[in-house]
Design a protein around this motif. Structure first.
Motif, mmCIF file in Angstrom:
data_model
loop_
_atom_site.group_PDB
_atom_site.id
_atom_site.type_symbol
_atom_site.label_atom_id
_atom_site.label_comp_id
_atom_site.label_asym_id
_atom_site.label_seq_id
_atom_site.Cartn_x
_atom_site.Cartn_y
_atom_site.Cartn_z
ATOM 1 N N ASP A 301 4.344 1.806 -13.258
ATOM 2 C CA ASP A 301 5.463 2.916 -13.428
ATOM 3 C C ASP A 301 5.167 3.990 -14.115
ATOM 4 O O ASP A 301 5.829 4.968 -13.856
ATOM 5 C CB ASP A 301 6.719 1.976 -13.968
ATOM 6 N N THR A 362 0.871 6.542 -11.566
ATOM 7 C CA THR A 362 1.942 6.281 -10.993
ATOM 8 C C THR A 362 1.795 6.615 -9.554
ATOM 9 O O THR A 362 0.600 7.199 -8.980
ATOM 10 C CB THR A 362 3.110 7.083 -11.221
ATOM 11 N N PRO A 363 2.471 6.027 -8.641
ATOM 12 C CA PRO A 363 2.434 6.567 -6.971
ATOM 13 C C PRO A 363 2.170 7.938 -6.959
ATOM 14 O O PRO A 363 1.250 8.425 -6.014
ATOM 15 C CB PRO A 363 3.568 5.979 -6.507
ATOM 16 N N ASP A 364 2.701 8.907 -7.484
ATOM 17 C CA ASP A 364 2.599 10.226 -7.598
ATOM 18 C C ASP A 364 1.378 10.875 -7.969
ATOM 19 O O ASP A 364 0.834 11.775 -7.237
ATOM 20 C CB ASP A 364 3.818 10.906 -8.202
ATOM 21 N N LYS A 367 -0.990 10.015 -5.312
ATOM 22 C CA LYS A 367 -0.716 10.969 -3.872
ATOM 23 C C LYS A 367 -1.471 12.250 -4.240
ATOM 24 O O LYS A 367 -2.209 12.628 -3.339
ATOM 25 C CB LYS A 367 0.610 10.992 -3.823
ATOM 26 N N LEU A 405 2.218 -1.585 -3.941
ATOM 27 C CA LEU A 405 2.774 -0.358 -4.295
ATOM 28 C C LEU A 405 2.334 0.864 -3.376
ATOM 29 O O LEU A 405 2.800 1.684 -3.064
ATOM 30 C CB LEU A 405 2.725 -0.195 -5.777
ATOM 31 N N THR A 408 3.424 0.844 0.240
ATOM 32 C CA THR A 408 4.879 1.300 0.427
ATOM 33 C C THR A 408 5.149 2.649 -0.198
ATOM 34 O O THR A 408 6.053 3.402 0.232
ATOM 35 C CB THR A 408 5.863 0.579 -0.228
ATOM 36 N N LYS A 409 4.402 3.074 -1.257
ATOM 37 C CA LYS A 409 4.661 4.384 -1.904
ATOM 38 C C LYS A 409 3.692 5.422 -1.690
ATOM 39 O O LYS A 409 3.998 6.886 -1.722
ATOM 40 C CB LYS A 409 4.733 4.302 -3.557
ATOM 41 N N VAL A 410 2.730 5.082 -1.340
ATOM 42 C CA VAL A 410 1.473 6.175 -1.071
ATOM 43 C C VAL A 410 1.015 6.445 0.454
ATOM 44 O O VAL A 410 1.204 7.459 0.937
ATOM 45 C CB VAL A 410 0.239 5.699 -1.844
ATOM 46 N N GLU A 413 2.854 8.657 2.927
ATOM 47 C CA GLU A 413 2.748 10.257 2.597
ATOM 48 C C GLU A 413 1.605 10.775 3.554
ATOM 49 O O GLU A 413 1.677 11.831 3.984
ATOM 50 C CB GLU A 413 2.577 10.464 1.306
#
Length: 415
Positions: A301, A362-364, A367, A405, A408-410, A413
């Motif tokens: 997180d 974090t995922p961001d 990315k 994570l 699903t999060k990266v 994109e």
């Protein structure tokens, strides 16, 4: 872009993260209970990655790891087990160390796995850099471990690799194989003038491959069976390409190189070389196409939480085990003294993040790290998550959550 995970199987409870356990069970690599824990974790991760939508699962080949590290003595056998448990994910030994193999046995085993998984196989081929086992298993070809230094020993390894691959391709693509190799002192058939006294002569003349039996009744060629499921054979991959010589040969052989060049600019330079050399062979790839890059990824997180979770176990084992093999060089910064080796003390999580060998955050954050590569290579084809310091070190739920994570999060994109 497609996404893979690279498992470097580690027996749970080995390494510095569980030093007392590893000492108590020394050599933990021969402890059956510990090995069964490894198999359980590898199977759980493979099925999880398959269900999450990862495109490929990769695994290396190494031997004699009594310490419990890099415990995939035969990736073809392990991946056969995983093929029966998964549905869609590609499976890739990354790679099969060819100077340690008989070319026909390797061709047969690869074809079998390709048939078992109905074409989900991608075949990584490698030269082998660890002398403890390469010098033993490569002795039949007088091939020692690759040094990547241009020495006579390194050149011998390079030549044997190329010759074994050549024979494997012949075995896959030709109905009958007849070949005499001066590089390997290897003959098919043996003796090369023909095998006399084949008892099932009439049977083979009637049902065997045309050309196996000569007019005077000798076995003059062999038919390597089965052929691969894919025609003519699985796509070839290569780990972990750093030297220009390896990049050039990968381009000449149309092998997809997985590169261990953390800095996006360095990777782009290698990808450019691969693109240019491929064009000389009539294959016109876009920049980054038909190449892959490998990075350690740890997601949480917050960046601080990611570094605390993944950055404590990974650097210590990496520096202690892989550092002596020269892998700390991937952590080199411009300000480091050029001719002074990178010390293990510098192999911490912050430096891994700084040079982008690892993407902790974090995922961001992750990315943005991937996007920095795409800014330089818009058509980068593969991104691989290097699982070093995770499976076998961290709790299995933590490892699976990290993959979840990322998936699903990266991944969404970039698809």
């Amino acid at each position: 872009m497609k996404f893979s995970i690279f498992l470097n199987p580690q027996i749970p409870g080995s390494g510095y993260a569980a030093e007392e356990n590893a000492k108590a069970k020394r050599p933990i690599g021969r402890d059956t209970e510990s090995y069964q824990k490894l198999l359980h974790e590898v199977r759980e991760i493979a099925v999880h990655a398959d269900q999450l939508g990862f495109d490929a699962l990769m695994m290396t080949e190494h031997h004699f790891h009594s310490e419990g590290m890099e415990f995939s003595v035969n990736p073809l056998m392990v991946l056969t087990d995983l093929a029966a448990r998964t549905e869609r994910i590609l499976l890739a030994p990354l790679g099969l160390v060819l100077p340690a193999w008989d070319p026909i046995r390797a061709a047969e085993d690869v074809a079998l796995l390709d048939q078992f998984c109905k074409g989900r196989l991608r075949l990584g081929v490698a030269r082998g850099y660890q002398n403890r086992w390469m010098n033993v298993l490569g002795q039949r070809w007088h091939a020692a471990a690759a040094r990547s230094d241009g020495s006579a020993s390194d050149t011998r390894n390079f030549d044997v690799f190329g010759e074994v691959l050549k024979i494997m391709k012949m075995a896959w693509t030709q109905e009958t194989l007849r070949y005499k190799s001066d590089v390997l002192d290897y003959q098919v058939p043996y003796p090369f003038e023909g095998i006399e006294g084949w008892p099932a002569l009439e049977w083979t003349q009637t049902f065997g491959a045309p050309g196996e039996i000569s007019e005077d009744g000798k076995v003059q060629a062999v038919s390597v069976c089965p052929r691969p499921y894919q025609n003519p054979h699985p796509e070839l991959w290569q780990p972990f390409t750093i030297s220009d010589r390896s990049v050039i040969r990968a381009a000449q052989e149309d092998i997809l190189p997985w590169m261990f060049t953390p800095n996006p600019d360095d990777h782009a330079a290698k990808a450019k070389l691969y693109q240019e050399e491929s064009a000389k062979q009539g294959r016109h790839y876009k920049l980054g196409e038909h190449t892959g890059i490998l990075k350690i990824v740890g997601i949480a997180d917050t960046t601080e939480e990611a570094i605390n979770t993944f950055g404590r176990s990974i650097p210590k084992d990496f520096a202690a085990f892989f550092g002596p093999f020269g892998y700390l060089e991937v952590l080199r910064k411009k300000e480091d003294e050029k001719h002074k080796p990178i010390s293990p003390e510098k192999g911490d999580a912050k430096r891994m993040n700084d040079v982008e060998m690892a993407l902790f955050g974090t995922p961001d954050d992750v990315k943005r790290g991937i996007q920095r590569m795409l800014d330089r290579m818009p058509d980068l084809e593969w991104f691989g998550l290097y699982m070093q310091g995770q499976q076998g070190v961290l709790p299995l739920d933590t490892v699976k959550r990290n993959l979840e994570l990322f998936a699903t999060k990266v991944i969404p994109e970039f698809q």
